[in-house]
Each structure stands twice: as C-alpha cells, then as structure tokens.
Scaffold this motif. Structure first.
Motif, PDB file in Angstrom:
ATOM      1  N   ALA A 118       0.834  -1.194   0.000  1.00 56.89           N
ATOM      2  CA  ALA A 118       0.000   0.000   0.000  1.00 56.89           C
ATOM      3  C   ALA A 118       0.872   1.249   0.000  1.00 56.89           C
ATOM      4  O   ALA A 118       0.638   2.206  -0.744  1.00 56.89           O
TER       5      ALA A 118
ATOM      6  N   ILE B  85     -12.477  -6.720  -4.860  1.00 56.65           N
ATOM      7  CA  ILE B  85     -11.689  -6.500  -3.658  1.00 56.65           C
ATOM      8  C   ILE B  85     -12.274  -7.282  -2.500  1.00 56.65           C
ATOM      9  O   ILE B  85     -11.565  -7.657  -1.566  1.00 56.65           O
ATOM     10  N   TYR B  88     -10.382 -10.504  -2.285  1.00 58.28           N
ATOM     11  CA  TYR B  88      -9.047 -10.335  -1.691  1.00 58.28           C
ATOM     12  C   TYR B  88      -9.165 -10.167  -0.181  1.00 58.28           C
ATOM     13  O   TYR B  88      -8.390 -10.726   0.591  1.00 58.28           O
ATOM     14  N   PHE B  89     -10.145  -9.363   0.179  1.00 61.60           N
ATOM     15  CA  PHE B  89     -10.364  -9.079   1.589  1.00 61.60           C
ATOM     16  C   PHE B  89     -10.655 -10.371   2.348  1.00 61.60           C
ATOM     17  O   PHE B  89     -10.037 -10.678   3.374  1.00 61.60           O
ATOM     18  N   SER B  92      -7.623 -12.546   2.687  1.00 62.83           N
ATOM     19  CA  SER B  92      -6.718 -12.057   3.725  1.00 62.83           C
ATOM     20  C   SER B  92      -7.229 -12.434   5.104  1.00 62.83           C
ATOM     21  O   SER B  92      -6.447 -12.812   5.983  1.00 62.83           O
ATOM     22  N   TRP B 226      -1.304 -10.289   7.534  1.00 61.41           N
ATOM     23  CA  TRP B 226      -2.215  -9.438   6.766  1.00 61.41           C
ATOM     24  C   TRP B 226      -1.442  -8.621   5.729  1.00 61.41           C
ATOM     25  O   TRP B 226      -1.882  -8.461   4.602  1.00 61.41           O
ATOM     26  N   ASN B 227      -0.305  -8.100   6.134  1.00 59.89           N
ATOM     27  CA  ASN B 227       0.469  -7.240   5.238  1.00 59.89           C
ATOM     28  C   ASN B 227       1.471  -8.004   4.385  1.00 59.89           C
ATOM     29  O   ASN B 227       2.157  -7.421   3.567  1.00 59.89           O
ATOM     30  N   MET B 244      -4.973  -9.344   0.129  1.00 56.98           N
ATOM     31  CA  MET B 244      -5.130  -7.900  -0.047  1.00 56.98           C
ATOM     32  C   MET B 244      -3.905  -7.210  -0.668  1.00 56.98           C
ATOM     33  O   MET B 244      -4.045  -6.516  -1.676  1.00 56.98           O
ATOM     34  N   LEU B 248      -3.877  -5.508  -4.326  1.00 54.75           N
ATOM     35  CA  LEU B 248      -3.543  -4.101  -4.527  1.00 54.75           C
ATOM     36  C   LEU B 248      -2.546  -3.947  -5.654  1.00 54.75           C
ATOM     37  O   LEU B 248      -2.689  -3.106  -6.535  1.00 54.75           O
ATOM     38  N   SER B 269      -7.713  -1.280   1.878  1.00 52.65           N
ATOM     39  CA  SER B 269      -6.875  -2.350   2.429  1.00 52.65           C
ATOM     40  C   SER B 269      -6.378  -2.003   3.828  1.00 52.65           C
ATOM     41  O   SER B 269      -5.997  -2.883   4.594  1.00 52.65           O
ATOM     42  N   THR B 270      -6.361  -0.726   4.164  1.00 51.34           N
ATOM     43  CA  THR B 270      -5.824  -0.317   5.466  1.00 51.34           C
ATOM     44  C   THR B 270      -6.907  -0.197   6.527  1.00 51.34           C
ATOM     45  O   THR B 270      -6.603  -0.185   7.717  1.00 51.34           O
TER      46      THR B 270
END
Lengths: 294, 294
Positions: A118, B85, B88-89, B92, B226-227, B244, B248, B269-270
């Motif tokens: 991001a 999305i 993706y969400f 995640s 998550w990241n 996610m 992105l 995403s955040t």
C-alpha cells in the motif's frame, strides 16, 4: 511429588511437537534446502538436475551480484545513519508528557498501519512529477523524475525510512520513559542545560535500546523486498536491485532457481553474521541489556 | 535483547512517571518546531492519498493534487468494490485467522513445555527456536516454493498459511515464555498437589495468566500475515487466491492511469488495521513492539 516429576518430562516434550514440526518443516528444512539447491539446476517446473559448482560460478562471475551486494550494504548503512538519529530525537520528543506531544505521537504511528504494498503504491502516486506533491505545492524542485535511474535508489531509501522510523521511535519512546527522573533532577541542580542533559543522560542511558533498534534495522534491511518490488521491481535498469530483489528476479523471472539459491545463501550468511556481530558488539549479557533496553 | 522489552511493553503497566525535568519548565521551541515539521512529513502523504481517493479521474488531472475534493466523490471506491476487492479481503481474513490461531496455540504449548520441563530434548528445541529468530525469511522462498508445489498446495490459501505458522513460532514462543516464567512457582505446585495433570494446569492456570501476551502475539502476527506480500506472490497465481496486498499490486497494474481508484484501494486495504488502531491503540502498539526480537 517425587513420583510425579519423573514421568512429567515425556508429555511436556509432546507439547512442543506441533510447533517443532511446523518450524522444522517450513523453516529449518528450507534453510538446508537452499544450500542443496544452490548446487543444482532447476527452472522451477521441470526436473532438478545436479549442477555442481555451476550456479556458484555463474553467480560469482556476474557483476550484477556484486552490484546488488553493494546496494544492499549501502541500504544497510544509509538506513542506519538516517533512521537512528531521527528515531532517537522523535522518541525523546514524544516521551515528554505534554498534551500536544501525546496527540502528535498518535499521528506519528500512522505509517505503521500501512502494508508495504500500500505504501509503495501511495508514494508512487505522490512522486508523480505532474500530478504529485511537486504540482500540489507548486515547487518545481519537487517535480523531478523521482523514480528515474538517478534518484530511484535514494527515494526508495527515503520511503523505507518513512515506513520504519515510527517503529523505532516507539522503541526509543519506551527507552526514554524508563530513564530514572532523578538523573535529570540531579543534572538540573548541577546547572546542566537541556542539550547537555540530552547528551550526557538521555543518550548514554539509551545504549541498550540503541543496540536493540540497530540490530533490527541492520538485519531488517537485508529483507526489504515488498516495498522495493512494488515501487520499482528492482529498476529502472537495476538501480534498486538489492540482493532480495536479485534473488527473486533470478529465481522467479529468469527461472534459474540454482542461481537464486546461491544468492539466498549469501542472505542467510549475512543475516546470521550480522545478528552475531551486533550481539558481540553489544556485550554478551543479554538479560541485563534487555532490562535496561526498554 | 528482546524479551524483557517485550514484557515491559506487553503488560499494560506503561508506567507514566512524573516527567520531572523533562517537559516541565520553559517550552522547548526547537523540539516543538521539529515535532510539527515531522508531523507534516507523516501527514502530507496520507492526506494526499485520502483526498485523491475522493476525486474523480478528471479532477485528478486538472485540479491541484493537494486541494480538497469539493464535492467529494465515492466513485473510485465503487470501482474498487466492483473489482473483486471483496474476494481479496476475504482471502486475507482467512489467511490471517488461519495462521494466527495455530501460531498462538502452538507457541503457547511449546512455551509452557520449554519453561516447565527439563531435559536435553527441550533444551535443544529452545536453542533451535532462538536461532530461528535470525533466519531471513526471504532466503527460504525457493525451497518453500518447491515444497509447496510438491505437496500439491500451489495456488491455495494453505500454501500461504503453513510457512506463516512456521515463521511465527520463534518470536511468539519467546514472548509467551517470558510470561509463563513469571507465573509464581507455588501456583503450579499447589495445582500439582491437587492431582492435576500438566495438560490441565496448562489450560487452567497458564492460559488465563498469559492471555495478555497471547493477545499481543496474535495482533503482531496477524498484522504480519495481513500485510505479507512475498509468500502470496510466489505461492499463488490465480486472481481468486489473491490476498489484499497482492490484490492491490495487481489492481495498480491493471488500472495504471486511474490513480484515484488505486488510492481508494490502498485505503480500503488499510481500514481493518485502522479500526484496530482506533479501538485498541495500546494493544496494537505493544503488539508491534513485540516484533522487537526479529
């Protein structure tokens, strides 16, 4: 009691097994696997063929390897030299209990919430010469080709600093708050000014926090991948191809898993070496250092 | 160099001492200036992302990049939501939950055994996990890719979960061990005298007493997973398996010129982490510093 303690060890050892099994399978085995694979030839799909020292010779003779190593070392040094002073200052700043500093601290930590992907995407847009920050502030100087060959590497390092300084600030805030107030009171009675107090009390007292934070920075700087990959993919023209990127490109773009494994061995050796080195430098007494560290 | 720091930060005993000389007395203008300057450095990129995500594409090209979007449009967000999305969400969430639960439970059981038990085997395990802290995860991607392919798990969500569980073990065990070690010996002895087995003592006594550490570990590892970008990148392929950060990245590849939509995706995403930050700032920050051993 005596009878109870004897058969106790067996079931306890069983409790470690799930954890151990996962760790050995997906961390320890790959660690050895990488060494084995470095002596093979594999395109990622077909059969794995023995290749002797072939991959090693190929990688060691490739000037790109040394450029990537050099970029990685630069990353390490610059990361440390930029982030450490800023984090110490910011950490000391938000360790103060003034209201406005507490509010600022909440905002300072916001970069921690963004994933590397991001963040990379956001900064790519921000650095756009025509529609980014330069255009917004009407400062032509800020409208450069930030991600061009010349500037990409420093810019990536700056974004990395933006991402990681909050975390180290958090460490230093904790460190400063643990410094006994009496030290400052005594210094004040002796007439030491603010700057003197920072130099003579805060900095020396932060010694162990500095060691902790530096270790994390140095070992961490080996593994920056996500951000650089999304921002530049190692480019333009390999300008930001640090070792982790180099490994990925060789393995998953050029389909030379053997060569990628050689680079991976480099990374492992560097990582372990650095962890040991910093520990040696900081003294062996781990527990004492922890207690004072934060 | 990590353990006590983590203990200090994970237990909610952030002792707010009287600052004494720090912060009281004359205001420190220099520090204040620096503090506000840094706020600008942190906030401007975030501000830019937020305002740009609320513009339509035409305004992005014509209006000042830093101008407020008046009136704001949610069109970019609609585009993001229309573009998968949600998948993706969901991926995640599955990956994060699927990794964090075994990480926490396995690490807790292992930590209990390592602290309570004796013997060569357990000492060996302890050393192995400590060594694990210095492994650069990136270096293992080629063998992990090989193993996951051979296991037939390539392009599935478990492919991302399994290595995450493995690499989550060392640090989690380290943090939890410190908490188990802090439990008074007498409590164990009295439960043992009551005839309870280790299994029972572990869940009835150690589990509730270490729960703050378990929450911290869960948050830290959850954020990490998550990241995470690299494992999803090399271990999955099809769009419906993207997490996610990977989504992105793919999204910005497809929508190269639609910057408002790309930045709206960054924000979406955040959001989950931002929500966490707003609800449990202290827990989240201590979760982050728990990463200190890496």
């Amino acid at each position: 009691m005596a009878t109870a303690s004897r058969p106790r060890d067996t079931p306890l050892a069983v409790l470690v097994l799930p954890s151990l099994l996962m760790f050995v399978t997906f961390a320890v085995v790959p660690l050895f696997g990488v060494v084995v694979l470095s002596f093979t030839k594999w395109d990622g799909i077909g059969a794995i063929l023995p290749n002797g020292l072939g991959s090693w010779q190929q990688v060691l003779a490739d000037p790109q390897t040394w450029r990537s190593l050099w970029l990685t070392l630069l990353t390490m040094v610059i990361t440390w030299a930029v982030q450490t002073p800023l984090s110490i200052l910011l950490g000391t700043f938000i360790a103060g209990h003034q209201r406005y500093r507490a509010v600022l601290a909440v905002l300072y930590f916001l970069p921690l919430l963004l994933s590397s992907a991001a963040l990379a995407i956001a900064f790519k847009a921000l650095f756009d010469p025509n529609f980014g920050l330069g255009a917004g502030l009407h400062i032509p100087l800020l409208s450069q080709d930030w991600l061009g060959v010349q500037l990409a590497f420093p810019v990536v390092l700056a974004v990395i600093a933006w991402q990681f300084i909050p975390f180290h600030t958090l460490l230093y805030q904790g460190g400063v708050r643990q410094i006994p107030v009496q030290l400052y009171e005594a210094a004040q009675i002796d007439g030491a000014g603010r700057f003197q107090q920072f130099l003579r009390i805060t900095l020396p007292q932060l010694k162990y926090t500095i060691i902790t934070s530096s270790t994390l920075m140095l070992v961490g700087s080996l593994t920056y991948f996500d951000l650089v990959f999304v921002m530049t993919e190692g480019g333009p023209g390999n300008a930001t191809r640090i070792l982790a990127l180099d490994m990925y490109i060789r393995g998953f773009k050029a389909n030379q898993m053997g060569a990628a494994s050689v680079i991976a061995v480099f990374l492992v050796v560097l990582g372990l070496g650095m962890a040991l080195g910093v520990q040696r430098l900081g003294g062996r007494d781990k527990n004492a250092s922890q207690l004072e560290g934060l | 160099m990590t353990t006590d720091t983590m203990r200090a930060s994970t237990k909610k005993t952030v002792d707010v001492r009287d600052t004494g000389s720090r912060g009281v007395g004359k205001p420190n203008y220099l520090a204040g200036f620096f503090g506000w300057f840094w706020l600008a450095v942190v906030i401007i990129p975030i501000y830019y992302v937020v305002v740009t995500s609320l513009k339509n594409q035409g305004d992005y090209f014509t209006a000042n990049p830093l101008a407020l979007p008046i009136p704001p449009t949610f069109h970019p967000y609609q585009e993001v939501i229309a573009n998968n999305i949600g998948t993706y969400f969901l991926n995640s969430v599955i990956v994060a939950v699927g990794a964090v639960i075994p990480i926490v439970i396995f690490a807790f059981m292992a930590a209990y055994a390592l602290v309570r038990g004796q013997g060569r085997f357990l000492r060996f395990c302890n050393g192995l996990f400590l060594m694990g802290l210095a492994i650069p995860v990136q270096a293992t991607i080629v063998p992990i890719y090989l193993m996951i392919t051979k296991m037939g798990l390539y392009d599935t969500l478990p492919a991302i979960i399994l290595p995450a569980v493995a690499f989550g073990q060392p640090l989690s065990i380290l943090i939890v061990s410190n908490f188990v070690r802090d439990i008074p010996k007498e409590l164990f002895e009295s439960m043992r005298l009551d005839g309870l087995t280790d299994w029972r003592i572990m869940w009835r006594l150690a589990f509730p007493l270490t729960s703050p550490a378990l929450v911290t570990v869960a948050i830290y590892q959850g954020l990490n997973v998550w990241n995470g970008f690299l494992f999803p990148l090399i271990l999955t392929q099809s769009p419906d398996k993207r997490t996610m950060p990977l989504g992105l990245w793919a999204f910005q590849g497809e929508y190269t010129v639609n910057i408002p939509a790309i930045l709206a995706a960054v924000i979406v995403s955040t959001v989950p982490i931002l929500v966490l930050y707003v609800i449990g700032r202290r827990q989240l920050l201590s979760g982050l510093t728990a990463g200190i051993g890496k």
